[in-house]
Structures are given as C-alpha cells and as structure tokens.
Design a protein around this motif. Structure first.
Motif, PDB file in Angstrom:
ATOM      1  N   SER A 243      36.001  80.724  46.644  1.00  0.00           N
ATOM      2  CA  SER A 243      37.383  80.619  46.847  1.00  0.00           C
ATOM      3  C   SER A 243      37.852  82.022  47.750  1.00  0.00           C
ATOM      4  O   SER A 243      38.394  81.724  48.789  1.00  0.00           O
ATOM      5  CB  SER A 243      38.160  80.301  45.849  1.00  0.00           C
TER       6      SER A 243
ATOM      7  N   SER B 163      42.929  80.761  41.141  1.00  0.00           N
ATOM      8  CA  SER B 163      42.090  81.222  42.578  1.00  0.00           C
ATOM      9  C   SER B 163      42.129  79.774  43.621  1.00  0.00           C
ATOM     10  O   SER B 163      42.121  79.857  44.892  1.00  0.00           O
ATOM     11  CB  SER B 163      40.756  81.275  42.242  1.00  0.00           C
ATOM     12  N   TYR B 164      42.102  78.651  43.112  1.00  0.00           N
ATOM     13  CA  TYR B 164      42.185  77.247  43.750  1.00  0.00           C
ATOM     14  C   TYR B 164      43.480  77.262  44.561  1.00  0.00           C
ATOM     15  O   TYR B 164      43.566  76.846  45.529  1.00  0.00           O
ATOM     16  CB  TYR B 164      41.922  76.045  42.902  1.00  0.00           C
TER      17      TYR B 164
ATOM     18  N   PHE C 231      32.975  79.662  41.289  1.00  0.00           N
ATOM     19  CA  PHE C 231      34.060  79.002  42.029  1.00  0.00           C
ATOM     20  C   PHE C 231      35.075  79.897  42.758  1.00  0.00           C
ATOM     21  O   PHE C 231      35.651  79.908  43.678  1.00  0.00           O
ATOM     22  CB  PHE C 231      34.814  77.892  41.339  1.00  0.00           C
ATOM     23  N   THR C 232      35.628  80.794  41.744  1.00  0.00           N
ATOM     24  CA  THR C 232      36.574  81.981  42.272  1.00  0.00           C
ATOM     25  C   THR C 232      35.935  82.959  43.495  1.00  0.00           C
ATOM     26  O   THR C 232      36.575  82.996  44.116  1.00  0.00           O
ATOM     27  CB  THR C 232      36.742  82.833  40.920  1.00  0.00           C
TER      28      THR C 232
ATOM     29  N   PHE D 117      32.912  79.220  36.609  1.00  0.00           N
ATOM     30  CA  PHE D 117      34.130  79.541  36.806  1.00  0.00           C
ATOM     31  C   PHE D 117      34.288  80.916  37.897  1.00  0.00           C
ATOM     32  O   PHE D 117      34.901  80.802  38.682  1.00  0.00           O
ATOM     33  CB  PHE D 117      34.922  79.931  35.932  1.00  0.00           C
TER      34      PHE D 117
ATOM     35  N   VAL E   5      40.834  89.106  37.465  1.00  0.00           N
ATOM     36  CA  VAL E   5      39.780  87.979  37.160  1.00  0.00           C
ATOM     37  C   VAL E   5      38.528  89.109  36.834  1.00  0.00           C
ATOM     38  O   VAL E   5      37.624  89.089  35.908  1.00  0.00           O
ATOM     39  CB  VAL E   5      39.215  87.397  38.363  1.00  0.00           C
TER      40      VAL E   5
ATOM     41  N   SER F 143      43.686  73.227  31.372  1.00  0.00           N
ATOM     42  CA  SER F 143      43.307  74.416  31.052  1.00  0.00           C
ATOM     43  C   SER F 143      43.622  74.439  29.331  1.00  0.00           C
ATOM     44  O   SER F 143      42.505  74.846  28.923  1.00  0.00           O
ATOM     45  CB  SER F 143      44.093  75.441  31.595  1.00  0.00           C
TER      46      SER F 143
ATOM     47  N   THR G 228      40.751  80.496  37.242  1.00  0.00           N
ATOM     48  CA  THR G 228      40.176  79.709  37.988  1.00  0.00           C
ATOM     49  C   THR G 228      40.985  78.922  38.982  1.00  0.00           C
ATOM     50  O   THR G 228      41.035  78.744  40.213  1.00  0.00           O
ATOM     51  CB  THR G 228      39.088  78.794  37.556  1.00  0.00           C
TER      52      THR G 228
ATOM     53  N   TYR H 209      40.195  81.661  31.209  1.00  0.00           N
ATOM     54  CA  TYR H 209      39.252  81.359  32.205  1.00  0.00           C
ATOM     55  C   TYR H 209      39.376  80.326  33.289  1.00  0.00           C
ATOM     56  O   TYR H 209      39.640  80.441  34.277  1.00  0.00           O
ATOM     57  CB  TYR H 209      38.026  81.378  31.675  1.00  0.00           C
TER      58      TYR H 209
END
Length: 318
Positions: free
Chosen positions: A217, A119-120, A213-214, A210, A248, A148, A116, A112
C-alpha cells in the motif's frame, strides 16, 4: 476449597520485575504515571473526534478505535502489575490468567488488523481519491472496524482453549509480569506442539500478510505522492501517512509472539513486552496528533468548550 482446572492447578505466581522492596515503589510510580498518560492521551483523541463532526471521517474513526484498543490493551495488564507492585500479592487464579492471556492476544490481533485497514484507507484516499467516498463509505468503514474486533476475539479462542487444557506440573511461577503465552508454555509438562504450531503458523502468516499488504500500500502511496506537483497537498499527504507508518514500524519492531520456546529469555522478553505494551499506546496519540492541524483545531475547540462550562464566581466588593 479452591476450584481445580485442567492441569491440576488453581493459581499461578507472577514473578514480576524484581523481588527487592527498593525497586517496587519506584516501578509503581513510573508505571502509574505511564498508565495515566496513556489513558488521558487516548481519551483526549476519542472525545476530540466524538465531539467534532468535521472529524467524522474514516481515518479518524479508525484512529478513535485504535485509541480504544490501546486503552483496553494497557488496562488489561498495567493495573494488575500496579497491584502486584504495591501489595506484593503476586498470585493470580487460573481463570483470570487465561482471561488476561485471551484479552492480550485478542486486542493485539485486532490492532494489527485495524492498522492494516488504516493503510488501505490511506491508499484509497491518495491513489484513488475519486472513488474514496464509495469505497470508504460509512458501511464499509464500519465493516472493517467490526472485522478487526471479531477476527481478533474469535481468532484467539483456539490458542487459549489449547493452553487451558495443558498440565502445569513443572512450576506455577510465571517468569513474567503477566500471563503471556510463551512463559505459560514453558511451565507445561504436556506436549505443547499443537499450541506452538497454531501460534507460529497463524501468527507468522497473518503478521507477514498484514505487513506485506501495508508495505505494498505504501509503495503505491509514495509513488503517487511523488508524481503530484502540488507541494502543500504533497506535504499534508506525507505527514498523514508518516504518522501511520511510524506506528506500524514500532508495532512490528516489538512483535515477539512467534518466538520459539527454546529461544525465550525472561529478562529480554520482559523488556520487549514492556516496549510493546507502553510505546505503542503512548506514541499513537502523540504521533497522530502532532502534525495534524484538523485534530489540533478540534482539540482547541474541545478545551474551549470545557473552559466555558466551568462556572466562575465573582465576589463583589463592598
């Protein structure tokens, strides 16, 4: 004499999928093929990236570690399931049951966080490309990957410690094909409130954060892509992001860790868990490499190198 652990139990019995011999062999063949496909596909990704210096970039480093997690994740469960199906030996010691639970939760948590972080990486690459090298340097990339793993393996310790201290007097039969959290809690005659609260609070809050945030993004990513007029670059950006976003979505669709104990249904949970354990490790190699021209070139070069290494014997005609 068998060692006794907290809860006065030394071993559990894994129920598995079915008790009839007719379905054991077909399931063994099916899961063996799936397991070999997962291992082969993810190893191809790892070595293709490893032997191609052009792919030593943050996005591919994340993908390489994602494949590594998928290999460990499936190897924690499928070989034990294959052994159960072929030998009918469905007993597992308390120690190995707790170990399997710990690795399952740790690797899932790490995946996970890694997705994430990916994606950043895509957000910085598309929305702030001029600062990409600085913000996604080797040091920062290594820090995200290390975080992670560390967060996953440290964050799961509390759950396993609490579960290992419970008393199991209702039954020793786990209604699942491996040592999962909810089936274990169902067997306990102790108060499981602390474990449930820890699972729901940490699991729900972290997974929600998470996902949020994704999602944020990708809102910025899609907004930026739509503003760009260069069609070829836009197509490539959409292709790269679509691969990650697909993985995801599959991950969160099969997410079932925070399920209440009362709502637990053995058959339904087994089906969802099978999807979670199998779909993601299978789709990751396929989705990420299907439309990635850089990776396709690397794979062709890798296959060519292996082909050149194979000696060819020529027999002279007399």
């Amino acid at each position: 004499m068998k060692a006794k652990y907290p809860g006065n139990v030394s071993e559990f019995i894994i129920q598995g999928f079915c008790d009839t011999p007719e379905c054991q062999l077909p399931l063994f063949v099916l899961f063996l093929i799936i397991y070999l496909f997962i291992i082969t596909g993810n190893l191809i990704i790892i070595f293709s990236i490893l032997f191609n210096s052009n792919l030593h970039r943050p996005m591919y480093k994340f993908l390489q570690n994602l494949s590594l997690i998928d290999i460990y994740f499936t190897s924690n469960i499928l070989p034990a399931l294959l052994h159960l199906l072929i030998t009918k030996q469905n007993k597992i010691s308390f120690f190995w049951c707790m170990t399997q639970l710990y690795l399952y939760m740790s690797l899932a948590f790490s995946e996970y966080i890694l997705l994430t972080a990916m994606s950043y990486d895509r957000y910085v690459a598309i929305c702030d490309p001029f600062h990409y090298i600085a913000r996604m340097s080797k040091k920062h990339c290594a820090w995200l990957i290390s975080t992670s793993y560390c967060a996953g393996f440290v964050g799961s310790v509390g759950h396993v410690v609490l579960v290992s201290k419970l008393s199991y007097c209702k039954s020793h039969v786990i209604e699942h094909f491996f040592c999962d959290l909810i089936p274990l809690l169902k067997l306990s005659c102790s108060d499981t409130f602390n474990v449930e609260i820890l699972t729901y609070v940490i699991g729900t809050s972290l997974s929600f954060n998470f996902f949020l945030f994704t999602l944020i993004s990708y809102i910025f990513i899609i907004s930026t892509i739509l503003k760009i007029a260069v069609h070829t670059w836009t197509s490539k950006a959409f292709s790269t992001c679509a691969s990650h976003l697909t993985c995801v979505i599959i991950l969160y669709m099969t997410y079932s860790v925070c399920m209440p104990i009362k709502a637990f249904n053995p058959k339904k949970d087994q089906c969802v868990t099978v999807l979670y354990i199998i779909l993601i490790p299978i789709f990751n190699p396929v989705i990420y490499t299907l439309k990635n021209e850089d990776f396709k070139d690397s794979l062709r070069n890798l296959m060519l190198k292996f082909a050149l290494m194979i000696p060819v014997n020529y027999t002279e005609k007399v």
